[in-house]
Design a protein around this motif. Structure first.
Motif, PDB file in Angstrom:
ATOM      1  N   TYR A 267       0.818  -1.212   0.000  1.00 18.24           N
ATOM      2  CA  TYR A 267       0.000   0.000   0.000  1.00 18.24           C
ATOM      3  C   TYR A 267       0.854   1.265   0.000  1.00 18.24           C
ATOM      4  N   ASP A 268       1.881   1.292   0.813  1.00 15.97           N
ATOM      5  CA  ASP A 268       2.694   2.498   0.957  1.00 15.97           C
ATOM      6  C   ASP A 268       3.500   2.815  -0.294  1.00 15.97           C
ATOM      7  N   ILE A 269       3.865   1.784  -1.067  1.00 15.58           N
ATOM      8  CA  ILE A 269       4.594   2.014  -2.314  1.00 15.58           C
ATOM      9  C   ILE A 269       3.627   2.346  -3.451  1.00 15.58           C
ATOM     10  N   GLU A 270       2.526   1.618  -3.505  1.00 20.19           N
ATOM     11  CA  GLU A 270       1.566   1.797  -4.600  1.00 20.19           C
ATOM     12  C   GLU A 270       0.961   3.199  -4.601  1.00 20.19           C
ATOM     13  N   LYS A 271       0.920   3.854  -3.459  1.00 19.42           N
ATOM     14  CA  LYS A 271       0.301   5.179  -3.417  1.00 19.42           C
ATOM     15  C   LYS A 271       1.129   6.250  -4.125  1.00 19.42           C
ATOM     16  N   TYR A 272       2.369   5.898  -4.561  1.00 17.87           N
ATOM     17  CA  TYR A 272       3.185   6.841  -5.323  1.00 17.87           C
ATOM     18  C   TYR A 272       2.881   6.795  -6.819  1.00 17.87           C
ATOM     19  N   ALA A 273       1.996   5.889  -7.253  1.00 23.20           N
ATOM     20  CA  ALA A 273       1.631   5.811  -8.670  1.00 23.20           C
ATOM     21  C   ALA A 273       1.129   7.176  -9.160  1.00 23.20           C
ATOM     22  N   PRO A 274       1.518   7.573 -10.391  1.00 22.22           N
ATOM     23  CA  PRO A 274       2.163   6.791 -11.447  1.00 22.22           C
ATOM     24  C   PRO A 274       3.698   6.920 -11.496  1.00 22.22           C
ATOM     25  N   ALA A 275       4.346   7.279 -10.412  1.00 19.51           N
ATOM     26  CA  ALA A 275       5.798   7.387 -10.420  1.00 19.51           C
ATOM     27  C   ALA A 275       6.445   6.012 -10.585  1.00 19.51           C
TER      28      ALA A 275
ATOM     29  N   CYS B  63      -5.094   4.410 -11.269  1.00 24.41           N
ATOM     30  CA  CYS B  63      -6.468   3.969 -11.013  1.00 24.41           C
ATOM     31  C   CYS B  63      -6.554   3.096  -9.768  1.00 24.41           C
ATOM     32  N   ILE B  64      -5.495   2.353  -9.482  1.00 21.63           N
ATOM     33  CA  ILE B  64      -5.459   1.547  -8.266  1.00 21.63           C
ATOM     34  C   ILE B  64      -5.337   2.446  -7.045  1.00 21.63           C
ATOM     35  N   ARG B  65      -4.441   3.412  -7.134  1.00 21.97           N
ATOM     36  CA  ARG B  65      -4.230   4.337  -6.018  1.00 21.97           C
ATOM     37  C   ARG B  65      -5.506   5.102  -5.684  1.00 21.97           C
ATOM     38  N   ALA B  66      -6.262   5.501  -6.707  1.00 21.46           N
ATOM     39  CA  ALA B  66      -7.433   6.350  -6.498  1.00 21.46           C
ATOM     40  C   ALA B  66      -8.666   5.582  -6.034  1.00 21.46           C
ATOM     41  N   CYS B  67      -8.673   4.272  -6.216  1.00 19.86           N
ATOM     42  CA  CYS B  67      -9.869   3.479  -5.906  1.00 19.86           C
ATOM     43  C   CYS B  67     -10.186   3.511  -4.410  1.00 19.86           C
ATOM     44  N   PRO B  68     -11.427   3.844  -4.026  1.00 22.78           N
ATOM     45  CA  PRO B  68     -11.800   3.851  -2.602  1.00 22.78           C
ATOM     46  C   PRO B  68     -11.682   2.475  -1.933  1.00 22.78           C
ATOM     47  N   PHE B  69     -11.746   1.407  -2.709  1.00 20.04           N
ATOM     48  CA  PHE B  69     -11.578   0.078  -2.127  1.00 20.04           C
ATOM     49  C   PHE B  69     -10.119  -0.211  -1.786  1.00 20.04           C
ATOM     50  N   ASN B  70      -9.222   0.617  -2.284  1.00 17.29           N
ATOM     51  CA  ASN B  70      -7.785   0.434  -2.048  1.00 17.29           C
ATOM     52  C   ASN B  70      -7.373   1.096  -0.733  1.00 17.29           C
ATOM     53  N   LYS B  71      -7.767   0.499   0.345  1.00 15.03           N
ATOM     54  CA  LYS B  71      -7.422   1.018   1.671  1.00 15.03           C
ATOM     55  C   LYS B  71      -6.995  -0.135   2.561  1.00 15.03           C
ATOM     56  N   ARG B  72      -6.212   0.188   3.569  1.00 15.21           N
ATOM     57  CA  ARG B  72      -5.858  -0.842   4.540  1.00 15.21           C
ATOM     58  C   ARG B  72      -7.108  -1.324   5.271  1.00 15.21           C
ATOM     59  N   MET B  73      -7.113  -2.588   5.626  1.00 11.57           N
ATOM     60  CA  MET B  73      -8.279  -3.193   6.262  1.00 11.57           C
ATOM     61  C   MET B  73      -8.298  -2.870   7.761  1.00 11.57           C
ATOM     62  N   ASN B  74      -8.828  -1.685   8.107  1.00 14.25           N
ATOM     63  CA  ASN B  74      -9.019  -1.309   9.498  1.00 14.25           C
ATOM     64  C   ASN B  74     -10.522  -1.218   9.782  1.00 14.25           C
TER      65      ASN B  74
END
Length: 357
Positions: free
Chosen positions: A171-179, A330-341
């Protein structure tokens, strides 16, 4: 969460029936043979530009290359597979290989299924699903990027089941997309795919059954994973899982070991995606549709007859060439792309139960 029958699932996604897709039409493959897009080949597969820009420097590029090391050196599922960890005919290796001809008789298919899922998780899979092999998802023809060979896919009839494994991307790396940096999460996902699929196939062979490990080769992963109960299809053209959203990579093992199939699931993704446009708004290539699902393709890189939101892969890969890296916005922006808390669990419950109309 609702479990669907295969008939209900097919009615939702395949109203007119489908035919096997030719892998050479994938956008990643077309740049090797299609005159209309061949100019993208140098941009996508040429030397990576090092930029004085956060996320695109030499350190990030080295991290990316390292994350792909196992996939590219010992599997090559993105290129065509059938080697190394994805070998179809690898011999059993180990310190205590049993005599040939032995075969484990399970008490029933349910026991075999439980054991296989435990083994797949032990070897690194984050999610595991089982389905009977629907041969419509096997590619009509494969395309090997290493040899440029284009030929029919021949998967023997004895392979009746598919073990589908999903691997969470960081999650922490993917949030830098599209870098460029975000591609390290992708590469590690592909390397983990190969490692686990190869090991699971080796385990099954050790029991006296047949098994073929695959990555992106041989058959389409997303519809198989959906039939195996791992997720729903989102507006961004990616399977959305309840646990990790679209932030997963998929590998598969085909086998003749009798197993108990899982059922497709439905947890509100279709209704949510019909209202949420975040991935389409975030897409720098404008490749994601704002329109309703359709069976009509943009171009030959889309499979026809399936009812879904369409992705313009030509626009998508063109941006990759300009960006000098993969994307993943598109993965970074998706609301389903969150840590499971607890908050994400509560949101998933609401999405599942409210079902936007």
């Amino acid at each position: 969460m609702k479990h669907l029958t295969l008939e209900e699932w097919e009615k939702k996604y395949i109203p007119y029936g489908v035919e096997p897709f030719d892998q050479s039409r994938e956008m990643y493959k077309r740049v090797f043979w299609d005159p209309e897009v061949k100019e993208l080949k140098k941009k996508v597969f040429g030397p990576v530009p090092v930029k004085e820009k956060a996320g695109y420097g030499l350190e990030e590029i080295s991290l990316v290359n390292t994350s792909w090391y196992l996939e590219m050196g010992f599997a090559q599922g993105v290129m065509g597979g059938k080697m190394g960890l994805y070998s179809w005919d690898a011999k059993l290796l180990g310190t205590r290989v049993p005599p040939e001809g032995l075969k484990l008789d399970f008490a029933d298919a349910a026991q075999a299924t439980r054991d296989i899922k435990k083994v797949a998780t032990f070897f690194g899979a984050d999610l595991v699903g089982i389905c009977e092999l629907d041969r419509r998802w096997i590619y009509s023809h494969s395309y090997d990027m290493r040899t440029r060979e284009h030929k029919p896919v021949e998967l023997p009839e004895e392979y009746k089941y598919v073990i589908v494994m999903a691997f969470e991307m960081d999650y922490d790396i993917e949030k830098y997309a599209p870098a460029q940096l975000a591609n390290a999460a992708v590469g590690l996902g592909y390397s983990r795919m190969a490692f686990t699929a190869g090991f699971v196939a080796h385990f099954i062979k050790g029991l006296g059954y047949k098994a073929i490990p695959t990555g992106n080769d041989t058959a389409r992963s997303i519809p198989i994973a959906m039939q195996a109960g791992l997720g729903e299809l989102g507006r961004n053209g990616i399977m959305i899982t309840p646990q990790y959203g679209p932030r997963v990579r998929l590998s598969k093992v085909f086998t003749d070991l009798p197993l108990v199939p899982d059922r497709p699931i439905e947890f509100g993704v279709t209704e949510f995606c019909s209202r949420c446009m975040k991935c389409a708004e975030a897409c720098p290539a404008k490749a994601i549709s704002f329109d309703e699902p359709t069976t009509e393709p943009y171009n030959i890189s889309n499979a026809s007859r399936e009812l879904k939101w369409r992705i313009n892969a030509e626009k998508c890969l063109t941006f990759w060439g300009t960006n000098g890296a993969d994307c993943g916005a598109c993965i970074r922006a998706c609301p389903f792309n969150k840590r499971m808390n607890w908050l994400h669990r509560a949101t998933l419950w609401f999405v599942d139960h409210a079902r936007f109309g």
